[in-house]
Each structure stands twice: as C-alpha cells, then as structure tokens.
Design a protein around this motif. Structure first.
Motif, PDB file in Angstrom:
ATOM      1  N   VAL A 117     -14.519  -0.338  53.080  1.00  0.00           N
ATOM      2  CA  VAL A 117     -13.638   0.734  52.573  1.00  0.00           C
ATOM      3  C   VAL A 117     -12.989   1.462  53.751  1.00  0.00           C
ATOM      4  CG1 VAL A 117     -13.583   2.951  51.359  1.00  0.00           C
ATOM      5  CG2 VAL A 117     -14.899   1.056  50.403  1.00  0.00           C
ATOM      6  N   GLY A 118     -13.789   1.749  54.778  1.00  0.00           N
ATOM      7  CA  GLY A 118     -13.260   2.442  55.958  1.00  0.00           C
ATOM      8  C   GLY A 118     -12.179   1.633  56.652  1.00  0.00           C
ATOM      9  N   HIS A 130      -0.679   6.735  51.520  1.00  0.00           N
ATOM     10  CA  HIS A 130      -1.504   7.925  51.341  1.00  0.00           C
ATOM     11  C   HIS A 130      -2.771   7.490  50.589  1.00  0.00           C
ATOM     12  CE1 HIS A 130      -1.661  12.363  49.793  1.00  0.00           C
ATOM     13  NE2 HIS A 130      -2.857  11.847  49.924  1.00  0.00           N
ATOM     14  N   VAL A 131      -3.910   7.685  51.232  1.00  0.00           N
ATOM     15  CA  VAL A 131      -5.163   7.136  50.700  1.00  0.00           C
ATOM     16  C   VAL A 131      -6.175   8.249  50.432  1.00  0.00           C
ATOM     17  CG1 VAL A 131      -7.103   5.572  51.215  1.00  0.00           C
ATOM     18  CG2 VAL A 131      -4.799   4.986  51.992  1.00  0.00           C
ATOM     19  N   VAL A 132      -6.930   8.106  49.338  1.00  0.00           N
ATOM     20  CA  VAL A 132      -8.065   8.994  49.073  1.00  0.00           C
ATOM     21  C   VAL A 132      -9.305   8.123  48.902  1.00  0.00           C
ATOM     22  CG1 VAL A 132      -9.098  10.581  47.364  1.00  0.00           C
ATOM     23  CG2 VAL A 132      -6.688  10.843  48.014  1.00  0.00           C
ATOM     24  N   LEU A 133     -10.430   8.589  49.472  1.00  0.00           N
ATOM     25  CA  LEU A 133     -11.674   7.830  49.339  1.00  0.00           C
ATOM     26  C   LEU A 133     -12.603   8.498  48.339  1.00  0.00           C
ATOM     27  CD1 LEU A 133     -12.455   7.118  53.134  1.00  0.00           C
ATOM     28  CD2 LEU A 133     -11.094   5.756  51.526  1.00  0.00           C
ATOM     29  N   GLY A 134     -13.310   7.688  47.563  1.00  0.00           N
ATOM     30  CA  GLY A 134     -14.307   8.221  46.639  1.00  0.00           C
ATOM     31  C   GLY A 134     -15.693   7.721  47.030  1.00  0.00           C
ATOM     32  N   ARG A 140     -27.628   5.553  48.125  1.00  0.00           N
ATOM     33  CA  ARG A 140     -28.009   5.537  49.542  1.00  0.00           C
ATOM     34  C   ARG A 140     -27.598   6.882  50.143  1.00  0.00           C
ATOM     35  NH1 ARG A 140     -25.772   3.360  54.219  1.00  0.00           N
ATOM     36  NH2 ARG A 140     -23.921   2.610  53.124  1.00  0.00           N
ATOM     37  N   ALA A 141     -28.608   7.620  50.618  1.00  0.00           N
ATOM     38  CA  ALA A 141     -28.385   9.007  51.030  1.00  0.00           C
ATOM     39  C   ALA A 141     -27.250   9.143  52.044  1.00  0.00           C
ATOM     40  CB  ALA A 141     -29.682   9.583  51.590  1.00  0.00           C
ATOM     41  N   ALA A 142     -27.201   8.251  53.029  1.00  0.00           N
ATOM     42  CA  ALA A 142     -26.236   8.432  54.120  1.00  0.00           C
ATOM     43  C   ALA A 142     -24.860   7.873  53.800  1.00  0.00           C
ATOM     44  CB  ALA A 142     -26.779   7.789  55.390  1.00  0.00           C
ATOM     45  N   ALA A 143     -24.736   7.225  52.650  1.00  0.00           N
ATOM     46  CA  ALA A 143     -23.482   6.506  52.382  1.00  0.00           C
ATOM     47  C   ALA A 143     -22.266   7.436  52.360  1.00  0.00           C
ATOM     48  CB  ALA A 143     -23.582   5.738  51.059  1.00  0.00           C
ATOM     49  N   ALA A 144     -22.410   8.586  51.708  1.00  0.00           N
ATOM     50  CA  ALA A 144     -21.274   9.504  51.606  1.00  0.00           C
ATOM     51  C   ALA A 144     -20.887  10.042  52.983  1.00  0.00           C
ATOM     52  CB  ALA A 144     -21.594  10.637  50.638  1.00  0.00           C
ATOM     53  N   ASP A 145     -21.899  10.364  53.808  1.00  0.00           N
ATOM     54  CA  ASP A 145     -21.613  10.830  55.175  1.00  0.00           C
ATOM     55  C   ASP A 145     -20.865   9.765  55.962  1.00  0.00           C
ATOM     56  OD1 ASP A 145     -22.884  13.188  54.708  1.00  0.00           O
ATOM     57  OD2 ASP A 145     -24.815  12.540  55.553  1.00  0.00           O
ATOM     58  N   GLN A 146     -21.383   8.546  55.815  1.00  0.00           N
ATOM     59  CA  GLN A 146     -20.791   7.422  56.539  1.00  0.00           C
ATOM     60  C   GLN A 146     -19.327   7.229  56.129  1.00  0.00           C
ATOM     61  OE1 GLN A 146     -23.149   3.882  55.830  1.00  0.00           O
ATOM     62  NE2 GLN A 146     -21.564   2.568  56.680  1.00  0.00           N
ATOM     63  N   LEU A 147     -19.086   7.342  54.830  1.00  0.00           N
ATOM     64  CA  LEU A 147     -17.721   7.161  54.335  1.00  0.00           C
ATOM     65  C   LEU A 147     -16.826   8.295  54.821  1.00  0.00           C
ATOM     66  CD1 LEU A 147     -16.069   5.229  52.531  1.00  0.00           C
ATOM     67  CD2 LEU A 147     -16.368   6.876  50.690  1.00  0.00           C
ATOM     68  N   GLN A 148     -17.384   9.513  54.785  1.00  0.00           N
ATOM     69  CA  GLN A 148     -16.597  10.661  55.219  1.00  0.00           C
ATOM     70  C   GLN A 148     -16.229  10.539  56.704  1.00  0.00           C
ATOM     71  OE1 GLN A 148     -18.235  14.383  53.999  1.00  0.00           O
ATOM     72  NE2 GLN A 148     -16.470  15.535  54.726  1.00  0.00           N
ATOM     73  N   VAL A 188     -12.667   3.380  46.044  1.00  0.00           N
ATOM     74  CA  VAL A 188     -13.943   3.923  45.571  1.00  0.00           C
ATOM     75  C   VAL A 188     -15.100   3.045  46.033  1.00  0.00           C
ATOM     76  CG1 VAL A 188     -15.292   4.610  43.543  1.00  0.00           C
ATOM     77  CG2 VAL A 188     -12.799   4.907  43.536  1.00  0.00           C
ATOM     78  N   ASP A 189     -15.981   3.633  46.839  1.00  0.00           N
ATOM     79  CA  ASP A 189     -17.201   2.968  47.305  1.00  0.00           C
ATOM     80  C   ASP A 189     -18.280   3.156  46.235  1.00  0.00           C
ATOM     81  OD1 ASP A 189     -18.970   1.723  49.021  1.00  0.00           O
ATOM     82  OD2 ASP A 189     -19.392   3.531  50.204  1.00  0.00           O
ATOM     83  N   THR A 190     -19.016   2.112  45.912  1.00  0.00           N
ATOM     84  CA  THR A 190     -20.049   2.241  44.874  1.00  0.00           C
ATOM     85  C   THR A 190     -21.423   1.825  45.415  1.00  0.00           C
ATOM     86  OG1 THR A 190     -19.772  -0.026  44.085  1.00  0.00           O
ATOM     87  CG2 THR A 190     -18.379   1.652  43.052  1.00  0.00           C
ATOM     88  N   ALA A 191     -22.449   2.104  44.640  1.00  0.00           N
ATOM     89  CA  ALA A 191     -23.804   1.715  45.048  1.00  0.00           C
ATOM     90  C   ALA A 191     -24.085   0.306  44.527  1.00  0.00           C
ATOM     91  CB  ALA A 191     -24.828   2.680  44.477  1.00  0.00           C
TER      92      ALA A 191
END
Ligand code: GDP
Length: 299
Positions: A117-118, A130-134, A140-148, A188-191
């Motif tokens: 996704v990144g 123009h891109v937005v990430l979800g 996975r606890a760190a996934a959102a941090d990693q994506l951000q 959109v990144d998913t689990a």
C-alpha cells in the motif's frame, strides 16, 4: 526497467539457466525431460502447467528439431504463453462519477500488504494523484503506525481508528474522507487473519459491503509472498473463495529463485498478476510484464 530486469535475473536466473542447460543436451532422452520437469516443479511452476509446458516443448523439439539458440527461443515462447501476455494487467483506478477509485488490499499477515500500500501510494502520488490511505488492519497492533509512516513519507493522509476497532468502519471512514477530499484513489489496508474461513469471509465481506455504501470497490488486490511457494498458493485459494479478487501482487520476488509461482498462482486463481514487489524500499514495486518477466528468468 533495467533495474527490474537485473534484480529478477539475479534472484531467478537459476531457473532459466538450468532449463537451457538441460535443453542443450545432445540427446534429449526420457531422463532429460524428467530433469526439465523437476526443475520447473522445484521452481514452483506447479505440476499441471509444468506438464503442459514440457509436452509442448517435447512436441516442438521433435517437429522442429532443436539446437541451442532454437531451444532458447521455443522455451521463451512457451513460457510467455504460460504467463499469458493477453491478460489485462492495468489497475482499475477510475472511480465512478467523480468518486475516488477504491482499492482493497488483502492477504495473509506478513505477506507485505502494508508495504505494498505504501509503495503504491508513492507511485500514484508521483503520477499526481490525490491519495488517501485507510488503516483497516486493526488486528496487528503496529500496522496502522506502519501505514501512517508510509503516508507521511509520501505526503498523504492516513485514516485510522482505535486499536482493535472495527475494520469495516475504518475502511468506510477512509472512503468518506476520500470523497470529501475529492481524492483520486483510496487505498485500504486490511488484516489477514486466516483463523477460519468463515471468520475471514465475514470480516472481508463486511469491509467490502460497508465501503460499498459510500463508493464502489474498483480493485481487490491479493498480496502473495513469493517465498512461501505452494503454501502461499493454498492461502491465496482461501482468499479467492471469500472475496472477488481482481489482481495479484507477488511480493518478495527479490528473495526467491522460485519465480515460477507467478505462473502457478495466476493459473490457479485465474486472476492476473498486476504488480510485483522486488524489495523493502519505496521504489521496489513494479508493474508485471509477461515478456519482461520471462526474459529475466532466462537471462
Ligand atoms: P503485512 O503484514 O502483510 O502488512 O506485511 P508488511 O507490509 O508488514 O511486510 C512484512 C515484511 O515483508 C516487512 O519486513 C516488509 O519490509 C517485507 N516486504 C514487503 N514486501 C517486500 C518485498 O517485495 N521484498 C522484500 N524483500 N521484503 C518485502
């Protein structure tokens, strides 16, 4: 392109070289054909495609006769046919009626979803999109941090929710945000929990259904780790059963001599490989091209 070739060649050259050496033998007896089969199966090409390929090669070798250069040419032609250059591999990124295109990225944890996704965000931003990430991987606890972190690096917004929050509602929020910002694409990144098939089906199905209250889902990209070979194939089958996959991303092709998995997985799922991951870096994502891939194999 040159770099892609070099990298694929470095990681996968062994398949092509091995095959060419076998095909160049003075006598192509039963044992030689068995060795060719073993080489292909070892490279994860899969049993059925291997048998098909060997059958075609045998016929052509018999009919056309064969020498070193010709062997390479027919091997190249037949490998390209197996990878199927006719498949449409373009990403569908035209949203409906002024809405952003929505891309769901699914797959087992650890296959490289977040990284993909990144990287994809970076490619799209470079194309002035123009891109937005979800960040809907709330498992996975760190996934959102990693994506951000990826988002900040490429300068796009990441929509995230509370840890352990509902993935579907985060995905929905991301798409809503995309609509508000008049974004071109929402990724959109998913689990990828493979606890049970029904669990996965419920979760991914819900994510997709809820998103569709706001916008159409244009692509469902299934990420497969090329280094996991036949195991990756098994996992891919489960995903394909629970959600309508529109494209495959094969990651970690830089780390395997088993590039044949491209052929096996595409054949198995009937879905084109659209992108390949060739490293952990931001630039290590490339569109998949059948001829280029086979040339890299044979280099
Ligand atoms: P996720 O759990 O599916 O989101 O997987 P991540 O995106 O966190 O990736 C898991 C690991 O694989 C990370 O260490 C990534 O850097 C690495 N990775 C992802 N794609 C590639 C690739 O194409 N090549 C290599 N060598 N590593 C990759």
């Amino acid at each position: 392109l040159v770099r892609l070739r070099a990298r694929l060649a470095r990681s996968q050259g062994s398949l092509g070289k091995g095959l060419l050496a076998l095909l160049s033998r003075d006598t192509l007896d039963e044992e030689a054909w068995e060795d060719i089969e073993t080489t292909l199966i070892t490279a994860d090409v899969g049993v059925a495609p291997t048998q098909e390929l060997v059958e075609k090669l045998r016929t052509r070798v018999r009919v056309e006769g064969v020498s070193g250069d010709q062997a390479r040419t027919i091997l190249r032609e037949e490998l390209i046919a197996l990878v199927n250059p006719e498949l449409d591999r373009t990403l569908k990124l035209e949203g409906k009626e002024g809405q952003p295109a929505v891309v769901l990225v699914v797959g087992v944890n650890g296959t490289g979803k977040t990284t993909t996704v990144g990287k994809l965000a970076r490619v799209l931003v470079a194309e002035d999109k123009h891109v937005v990430l979800g960040a809907a991987d709330t498992f996975r606890a760190a996934a959102a941090d990693q994506l951000q972190t990826w988002g900040e690096r490429v300068g796009v917004r990441t929509v995230r929710g509370p840890e352990g929050g509902d993935p579907a509602s985060i995905a929905f929020d991301a798409v809503k945000q995309g609509i508000e910002e008049k974004a071109d694409v929402v990724l959109v990144d998913t689990a990828g929990r493979l606890h049970t098939k029904t669990g996965l089906m419920d979760e991914l199905g819900k994510v997709k259904r809820v998103i569709e209250k706001a916008a159409e889902v244009d692509e469902v990209l299934l990420v497969i780790d090329a280094t996991t070979g036949q195991n990756g194939l098994t996992q891919a089958r489960v995903f394909a059963e629970v959600i309508n996959v529109t494209g495959l991303v094969l990651t970690k092709l830089d780390g395997t001599a088993k590039g044949g998995i491209v052929i096996a997985v595409q054949r198995e799922l009937g879905v084109p490989v659209k992108l390949v991951g060739l490293g952990e870096g931001a630039d290590d994502l490339a569109p998949f091209d059948a001829e280029q891939f086979v040339d890299a194999l044979l280099d």
